[in-house]
Scaffold this motif. Structure first.
Motif, short mmCIF file in Angstrom:
data_model
loop_
_atom_site.label_atom_id
_atom_site.label_comp_id
_atom_site.label_asym_id
_atom_site.label_seq_id
_atom_site.Cartn_x
_atom_site.Cartn_y
_atom_site.Cartn_z
N ALA A 26 0.83 -1.21 0.00
CA ALA A 26 0.00 0.00 0.00
C ALA A 26 0.86 1.25 0.00
CB ALA A 26 -0.93 -0.01 1.21
N TRP A 27 1.86 1.35 0.88
CA TRP A 27 2.63 2.60 0.90
C TRP A 27 3.53 2.73 -0.31
CZ3 TRP A 27 7.90 3.03 1.07
CH2 TRP A 27 8.64 1.99 1.62
N ARG A 28 4.01 1.61 -0.85
CA ARG A 28 4.81 1.70 -2.07
C ARG A 28 3.93 2.10 -3.26
NH1 ARG A 28 9.88 -0.47 -1.20
NH2 ARG A 28 10.02 -1.64 0.74
N THR A 29 2.70 1.61 -3.27
CA THR A 29 1.76 2.03 -4.32
C THR A 29 1.45 3.51 -4.19
OG1 THR A 29 0.82 -0.19 -4.40
CG2 THR A 29 -0.52 1.58 -5.30
N PHE A 30 1.28 3.98 -2.96
CA PHE A 30 1.04 5.41 -2.75
C PHE A 30 2.19 6.24 -3.31
CE2 PHE A 30 1.63 9.26 -0.24
CZ PHE A 30 0.41 9.88 -0.44
N LEU A 31 3.43 5.84 -3.03
CA LEU A 31 4.58 6.60 -3.54
C LEU A 31 4.69 6.51 -5.05
CD1 LEU A 31 7.34 5.81 -0.88
CD2 LEU A 31 6.00 7.89 -1.16
N ILE A 72 -6.45 6.67 -2.25
CA ILE A 72 -7.48 5.68 -2.58
C ILE A 72 -6.84 4.45 -3.22
CG2 ILE A 72 -9.51 5.24 -4.03
CD1 ILE A 72 -10.27 8.18 -3.64
N CYS A 73 -5.86 4.67 -4.07
CA CYS A 73 -5.17 3.55 -4.72
C CYS A 73 -4.38 2.72 -3.72
CB CYS A 73 -4.25 4.07 -5.82
SG CYS A 73 -5.13 4.74 -7.22
N ALA A 74 -3.80 3.35 -2.72
CA ALA A 74 -3.07 2.60 -1.70
C ALA A 74 -4.01 1.70 -0.92
CB ALA A 74 -2.35 3.57 -0.76
N ALA A 75 -5.19 2.21 -0.59
CA ALA A 75 -6.18 1.37 0.09
C ALA A 75 -6.62 0.21 -0.81
CB ALA A 75 -7.38 2.22 0.51
N ALA A 150 -3.15 5.02 -12.48
CA ALA A 150 -3.12 3.83 -11.64
C ALA A 150 -2.30 2.71 -12.27
CB ALA A 150 -4.55 3.35 -11.36
N SER A 151 -2.44 2.51 -13.56
CA SER A 151 -1.70 1.43 -14.22
C SER A 151 -0.21 1.69 -14.22
CB SER A 151 -2.20 1.26 -15.67
OG SER A 151 -3.53 0.88 -15.69
N ILE A 152 0.18 2.88 -14.61
CA ILE A 152 1.61 3.20 -14.65
C ILE A 152 2.19 3.26 -13.24
CG2 ILE A 152 3.30 4.95 -15.32
CD1 ILE A 152 1.40 5.63 -17.67
N GLY A 153 1.47 3.89 -12.32
CA GLY A 153 1.97 4.01 -10.95
C GLY A 153 2.12 2.67 -10.26
N GLY A 155 2.64 -0.19 -11.81
CA GLY A 155 3.78 -0.82 -12.47
C GLY A 155 5.10 -0.31 -11.92
N VAL A 156 5.18 0.99 -11.70
CA VAL A 156 6.39 1.58 -11.09
C VAL A 156 6.58 1.04 -9.68
CG1 VAL A 156 7.34 3.76 -10.22
CG2 VAL A 156 6.42 3.65 -12.52
N SER A 157 5.48 0.87 -8.95
CA SER A 157 5.56 0.35 -7.58
C SER A 157 6.07 -1.08 -7.56
CB SER A 157 4.20 0.42 -6.91
OG SER A 157 3.73 1.72 -6.88
N VAL A 158 5.64 -1.89 -8.50
CA VAL A 158 6.10 -3.28 -8.57
C VAL A 158 7.56 -3.32 -8.97
CG1 VAL A 158 5.82 -5.47 -9.83
CG2 VAL A 158 3.82 -4.24 -9.03
N TRP A 159 7.99 -2.42 -9.82
CA TRP A 159 9.37 -2.38 -10.30
C TRP A 159 10.31 -1.77 -9.28
CZ3 TRP A 159 11.88 2.31 -11.76
CH2 TRP A 159 13.14 2.14 -12.34
N SER A 160 9.85 -0.87 -8.44
CA SER A 160 10.73 -0.10 -7.55
C SER A 160 11.52 -0.92 -6.54
CB SER A 160 9.94 0.99 -6.84
OG SER A 160 9.04 0.44 -5.92
N PRO A 161 11.04 -2.05 -6.01
CA PRO A 161 11.87 -2.76 -5.03
C PRO A 161 13.00 -3.60 -5.63
CG PRO A 161 9.72 -3.80 -5.16
CD PRO A 161 9.68 -2.59 -6.02
N THR A 162 13.07 -3.72 -6.95
CA THR A 162 14.18 -4.45 -7.54
C THR A 162 15.46 -3.64 -7.40
OG1 THR A 162 13.80 -3.50 -9.73
CG2 THR A 162 12.65 -5.56 -9.22
N ARG A 163 16.60 -4.28 -7.62
CA ARG A 163 17.88 -3.60 -7.43
C ARG A 163 18.01 -2.38 -8.36
NH1 ARG A 163 22.02 -7.69 -7.99
NH2 ARG A 163 21.58 -7.48 -10.20
N ARG A 164 17.68 -2.56 -9.61
CA ARG A 164 17.76 -1.44 -10.56
C ARG A 164 16.69 -0.40 -10.25
NH1 ARG A 164 17.01 -3.16 -16.44
NH2 ARG A 164 18.06 -4.93 -15.53
N GLY A 165 15.52 -0.85 -9.82
CA GLY A 165 14.43 0.06 -9.50
C GLY A 165 14.76 0.98 -8.33
#
Length: 189
Positions: A26-31, A72-75, A150-153, A155-165
């Motif tokens: 949720a908080w990563r999606t918010f960011l 709202i998206c984080a929830a 929402a779709s792009i954000g 996707g960025v949230s899913v990608w962000s915890p990787t090493r390159r992300g």
């Protein structure tokens, strides 16, 4: 073609997104959505800057797409995030965008009905709208931007915890927040 009934997990084994709790998602999606919302708002503010019309940074749009909509998206991510991990990241993003548009529409439908109940009947001789009249305009005007954000954000949230992300996401977020805050201050002086 997107396979919504796939057997194998969509994210590879060991991907950090699969190990996160609902609240971490949720908080990563918010960011992620805040980042995308701020970049989109800055882009459209630059596009409309030279035509002499209303400056977008002086309107409600920066606050909607950089704070309220990501909230709202984080929830929503806290509820459906663990379920979405079984799909490929692209499918996750598209499904999350569609789910988010539905959730936001339902939230505003409830608010619209509540407002009509609280305000009571119209006085004779006044022009009043039906409770859900604004819903068409919400979907017509903001439906596609909400879906894209929402779709792009997500996707960025899913990608962000990787090493390159991690190497790209955090410096980019800090830079965009600084530019966004500076543009808000300059626009409202």
């Amino acid at each position: 073609m997107v396979d919504l009934q796939q057997v194998e997990p969509g994210l590879p084994d060991g991907h950090p997104w699969k190990t996160y709790s609902r609240w971490s998602m949720a908080w990563r999606t918010f960011l992620g959505l805040s980042l995308v919302g701020m970049i989109g708002t800055l882009f459209f503010a630059l596009v409309t800057l030279g035509n002499g019309s209303l400056n977008l940074m002086e309107s409600f749009l920066p606050y909607i797409f950089s704070f309220y909509f990501p909230l709202i998206c984080a929830a929503t991510a806290a509820v459906v995030g663990p379920w979405l991990t079984r799909y490929f990241p692209f499918s996750q993003s598209l499904l999350f965008g569609g789910i988010t548009v539905v959730v936001v529409t339902l939230v505003f439908a409830v608010i619209s009905v509540w407002e009509s109940i609280v305000s009571g009947p119209c006085d004779p001789g006044t022009l009043c709208s039906a409770p859900l009249d604004g819903m068409f305009w919400l979907i017509f005007v903001f439906g596609f931007p909400m879906f894209l954000n929402a779709s792009i954000g997500y996707g960025v949230s899913v990608w962000s915890p990787t090493r390159r992300g991690r190497k790209v996401f955090w410096p980019l977020l800090i830079g965009v927040v600084v530019v966004f805050a500076a543009s808000l201050v300059i626009a409202n002086i």
